[in-house]
Design a protein around this motif. Structure first.
Motif, PDB file in Angstrom:
ATOM      1  N   HIS A 275      -9.274 -12.210  -4.428  1.00  0.00           N
ATOM      2  CA  HIS A 275      -7.888 -11.857  -4.125  1.00  0.00           C
ATOM      3  C   HIS A 275      -6.944 -12.081  -5.286  1.00  0.00           C
TER       4      HIS A 275
ATOM      5  N   ARG B   1       0.428  -8.407  -2.473  1.00  0.00           N
ATOM      6  CA  ARG B   1       0.124  -9.150  -1.237  1.00  0.00           C
ATOM      7  C   ARG B   1       0.330 -10.631  -1.520  1.00  0.00           C
TER       8      ARG B   1
ATOM      9  N   GLU C  97      -0.868 -13.348  -0.867  1.00  0.00           N
ATOM     10  CA  GLU C  97      -2.038 -14.080  -0.368  1.00  0.00           C
ATOM     11  C   GLU C  97      -1.778 -15.576  -0.559  1.00  0.00           C
TER      12      GLU C  97
ATOM     13  N   GLN D 124      -0.008   3.982   1.329  1.00  0.00           N
ATOM     14  CA  GLN D 124      -0.620   4.881   2.315  1.00  0.00           C
ATOM     15  C   GLN D 124       0.359   5.645   3.205  1.00  0.00           C
TER      16      GLN D 124
ATOM     17  N   ARG E 211     -11.360  -5.042  -7.722  1.00  0.00           N
ATOM     18  CA  ARG E 211     -12.608  -5.333  -7.004  1.00  0.00           C
ATOM     19  C   ARG E 211     -13.726  -4.445  -7.551  1.00  0.00           C
TER      20      ARG E 211
ATOM     21  N   GLY F 198      -8.271   3.418   0.607  1.00  0.00           N
ATOM     22  CA  GLY F 198      -7.721   2.741  -0.566  1.00  0.00           C
ATOM     23  C   GLY F 198      -8.843   2.002  -1.263  1.00  0.00           C
ATOM     24  N   ILE F 199      -8.961   2.220  -2.568  1.00  0.00           N
ATOM     25  CA  ILE F 199      -9.981   1.486  -3.326  1.00  0.00           C
ATOM     26  C   ILE F 199      -9.261   0.541  -4.284  1.00  0.00           C
ATOM     27  N   GLY F 200      -9.668  -0.704  -4.246  1.00  0.00           N
ATOM     28  CA  GLY F 200      -9.065  -1.708  -5.115  1.00  0.00           C
ATOM     29  C   GLY F 200      -9.685  -1.617  -6.503  1.00  0.00           C
TER      30      GLY F 200
ATOM     31  N   SER G 131       0.863  -1.186   0.000  1.00  0.00           N
ATOM     32  CA  SER G 131       0.000   0.000   0.000  1.00  0.00           C
ATOM     33  C   SER G 131       0.893   1.228   0.000  1.00  0.00           C
TER      34      SER G 131
ATOM     35  N   GLU H  84     -16.087  -6.096   0.209  1.00  0.00           N
ATOM     36  CA  GLU H  84     -15.212  -4.930   0.372  1.00  0.00           C
ATOM     37  C   GLU H  84     -14.542  -4.458  -0.918  1.00  0.00           C
TER      38      GLU H  84
HETATM   39  O1  4AD Z   1      -8.233  -2.777   3.113  1.00  0.00           O
HETATM   40  P1  4AD Z   1      -6.854  -2.635   2.560  1.00  0.00           P
HETATM   41  O2  4AD Z   1      -5.848  -3.638   2.959  1.00  0.00           O
HETATM   42  O3  4AD Z   1      -6.404  -1.165   2.978  1.00  0.00           O
HETATM   43  C1  4AD Z   1      -5.196  -0.607   2.700  1.00  0.00           C
HETATM   44  O4  4AD Z   1      -4.324  -1.066   2.008  1.00  0.00           O
HETATM   45  C2  4AD Z   1      -5.075   0.797   3.248  1.00  0.00           C
HETATM   46  N1  4AD Z   1      -3.645   1.130   3.348  1.00  0.00           N
HETATM   47  C3  4AD Z   1      -5.826   1.724   2.343  1.00  0.00           C
HETATM   48  C4  4AD Z   1      -5.786   3.156   2.812  1.00  0.00           C
HETATM   49  O5  4AD Z   1      -6.424   3.472   3.793  1.00  0.00           O
HETATM   50  N2  4AD Z   1      -5.038   3.987   2.122  1.00  0.00           N
HETATM   51  O6  4AD Z   1      -6.918  -2.596   0.968  1.00  0.00           O
HETATM   52  C5  4AD Z   1      -7.688  -1.613   0.324  1.00  0.00           C
HETATM   53  C6  4AD Z   1      -8.454  -2.229  -0.830  1.00  0.00           C
HETATM   54  C7  4AD Z   1      -9.454  -3.290  -0.425  1.00  0.00           C
HETATM   55  O7  4AD Z   1     -10.661  -2.736   0.011  1.00  0.00           O
HETATM   56  C8  4AD Z   1      -9.610  -4.059  -1.714  1.00  0.00           C
HETATM   57  O8  4AD Z   1     -10.464  -3.374  -2.611  1.00  0.00           O
HETATM   58  C9  4AD Z   1      -8.215  -3.993  -2.292  1.00  0.00           C
HETATM   59  O9  4AD Z   1      -7.564  -2.892  -1.700  1.00  0.00           O
HETATM   60  N3  4AD Z   1      -7.471  -5.232  -2.005  1.00  0.00           N
HETATM   61  C10 4AD Z   1      -7.305  -6.234  -2.865  1.00  0.00           C
HETATM   62  N4  4AD Z   1      -7.746  -6.390  -4.138  1.00  0.00           N
HETATM   63  C11 4AD Z   1      -7.413  -7.525  -4.782  1.00  0.00           C
HETATM   64  N5  4AD Z   1      -6.648  -8.489  -4.249  1.00  0.00           N
HETATM   65  C12 4AD Z   1      -6.181  -8.377  -2.970  1.00  0.00           C
HETATM   66  N6  4AD Z   1      -5.408  -9.334  -2.464  1.00  0.00           N
HETATM   67  C13 4AD Z   1      -6.513  -7.201  -2.229  1.00  0.00           C
HETATM   68  N7  4AD Z   1      -6.230  -6.752  -0.994  1.00  0.00           N
HETATM   69  C14 4AD Z   1      -6.814  -5.556  -0.871  1.00  0.00           C
END
Ligand code: 4AD
Ligand code: MG
Length: 431
Positions: free
Chosen positions: A217, A208, A210, A187, A405, A400-402, A185, A354
């Motif tokens: 994911h 990530r 995963e 952030q 997703r 953060g918006i993915g 991230s 999410e």
């Molecule tokens: O909820 P996450 O982990 O939040 C953050 O990374 C914060 N640092 C964001 C911030 O506040 N600036 O991840 C944010 C979004 C998730 O809601 C999801 O949409 C996406 O990132 N995401 C993924 N998308 C696809 N595959 C994954 N493994 C993902 N992990 C998170």
């Protein structure tokens, strides 16, 4: 001379001769007439070629050219209400630039593994190219909205020294003998940017490691992360409502044909307008309990729980005030109940779950140090981040918006793997 046109803008040329360059998507012959559906990346159009109207050589080339041959056609643009898209080309010239032999994806019943192994070719299909055009609109609209609202684009590093989103999903990199990680991230860097420029956003890939296969994911995904100074929990939520509504509306306005190709019902998208419902984590646990889920306060909500909540509302819903223990170290505790944090996830409707994670950040130096220790992180790794609380600290928030997703939801895809050109998933590295 015929004008060079594209399928997307063909309506501007009715009654004129145009040249189109593209590929044969389908071909059908009926005696002395051939019907081609030509695709050029911007769309699909039917080209009707009659043997008597083109040279014998051209007719011969046309007969040889099979699916996915690259071709150049010239012809007259006609309005044709019965044709998908509303236009048709009456062919006057045909040339095959490269004749494809044995197009591997010609059959209709290929399994998904085969399609994934041929992702580099699969993206040419009607459905996949529609998804990728919508993805383009979504990315563009996100950036447009942030720029219009005074946010500066602020690029964060990809190679980082410390974790942002927990230590279990880090991809390690050998940094000339030092241990480094691919960014989970942007952030923490965006927070530094917000204290420099006021309002910023990062936009880049996130990584990530995963360890499980799910429909939601990826190991590599794209994320936009806005961050603003003097911005609190409530500001953050209202901004997200505007932001998500703008994106959905942009797709409805700009990608009507693509949404049709995907058979995407429009009504649920048209409902995406502020305000969005909100439910606290505590209320959600109660609601889940009443609906047969075995969850207790303090548990992390899994995919089935998220799916339930996301289906329960007919708009995106904010899930708020999570227990501090199940969220990230940097989140601001709620002054009314420090067991929970001023954080909200946005769950997309229709079971998607999410798409956004966001929060107000801790701005107090001592509290942040304490949290870093509580979460088992090394304080020395976060010295520069702590500096942001040493020098002119302010309340600040972000999210953060993915991207994938969001694409999966707006396109109503079964699986996130189709939301990105080349998905990176467990045990899947090529193409
Ligand atoms: O909820 P996450 O982990 O939040 C953050 O990374 C914060 N640092 C964001 C911030 O506040 N600036 O991840 C944010 C979004 C998730 O809601 C999801 O949409 C996406 O990132 N995401 C993924 N998308 C696809 N595959 C994954 N493994 C993902 N992990 C998170
Ligand atoms: Mg999250």
């Amino acid at each position: 001379m015929a004008v060079a046109a594209t399928v997307a803008t063909i309506g501007e040329y009715v009654g004129q001769e145009v040249t189109l360059k593209g590929w044969i998507h389908t071909k059908r012959e009926k005696g002395k007439i051939a019907f081609i559906v030509l695709r050029d990346g911007t769309g699909f159009i039917q080209v009707v070629l009659e043997q008597d109207r083109i040279s014998p050589n051209e007719w011969e080339e046309l007969r040889e050219a099979s699916l996915e041959s690259s071709v150049i056609v010239r012809g007259l643009v006609k309005a044709e209400p019965r044709a998908p898209g509303g236009y048709e080309i009456q062919g006057l010239f045909f040339k095959a630039f490269h004749v494809t032999k044995d197009w591997p994806l010609g059959r209709k019943d290929h399994g998904v593994d085969f399609l994934m192994d041929n992702r580099h070719l699969w993206i040419r299909s009607r459905r996949q190219s529609a998804i990728l055009r919508i993805r383009h609109t979504i990315e563009t609209a996100m950036i447009e909205f942030l720029n219009k609202n005074g946010f500066y684009r602020f690029d964060a590093p990809i190679i980082t020294a410390a974790a942002c989103e927990g230590t279990t999903t880090l991809f390690e990199v050998d940094y000339h003998g030092d241990k480094a990680y691919l960014s989970q991230s942007g952030q923490l860097y965006a927070e530094a940017g917000a204290l420099a420029l006021g309002k910023v956003y990062t936009f880049g890939p996130a990584f990530r490691a995963e360890k499980s296969k799910t429909r939601r994911h990826l190991l590599e995904f794209w994320m936009i992360e806005p961050e603003a100074a003097w911005f609190e929990y409530e500001d953050n939520i209202q901004f997200q409502e505007q932001f998500v509504s703008y994106i959905v509306n942009a797709v409805l306005e700009r990608n009507a044909d693509d949404l049709k190709i995907l058979d995407r019902p429009l009504e649920p998208l048209m409902r995406v307008k502020p305000p969005f419902p909100r439910i606290t984590y505590t209320e959600a646990v109660e609601l889940l309990g009443k609906n047969g889920f075995n969850v207790h306060w303090g548990d992390d909500l899994g995919a089935p729980e998220e799916t339930f909540l996301s289906n329960y509302f007919d708009k995106p819903v904010f899930l708020t005030h999570f227990p501090a223990k199940i969220k990230a170290f940097y989140m601001q505790p709620d002054p009314e109940n420090p067991e929970v944090v001023l954080a909200a996830d946005l769950l997309a409707p229709e079971g998607y779950g999410e798409i956004i994670g966001g929060s107000q950040r801790i701005h107090d130096y001592e509290l942040l140090r304490q949290k870093i220790r509580e979460f088992g992180l090394k304080e020395e790794d976060y010295q520069w981040y702590l500096d942001l609380r040493r020098y002119g600290s302010v309340p600040h928030s972000g999210f953060g918006i993915g991207l994938e997703r969001t694409v999966a939801w707006i396109c109503k895809l079964e699986h996130i793997r189709e939301a990105v050109p080349f998905p990176r998933m467990l045990h899947k590295l090529t193409p």
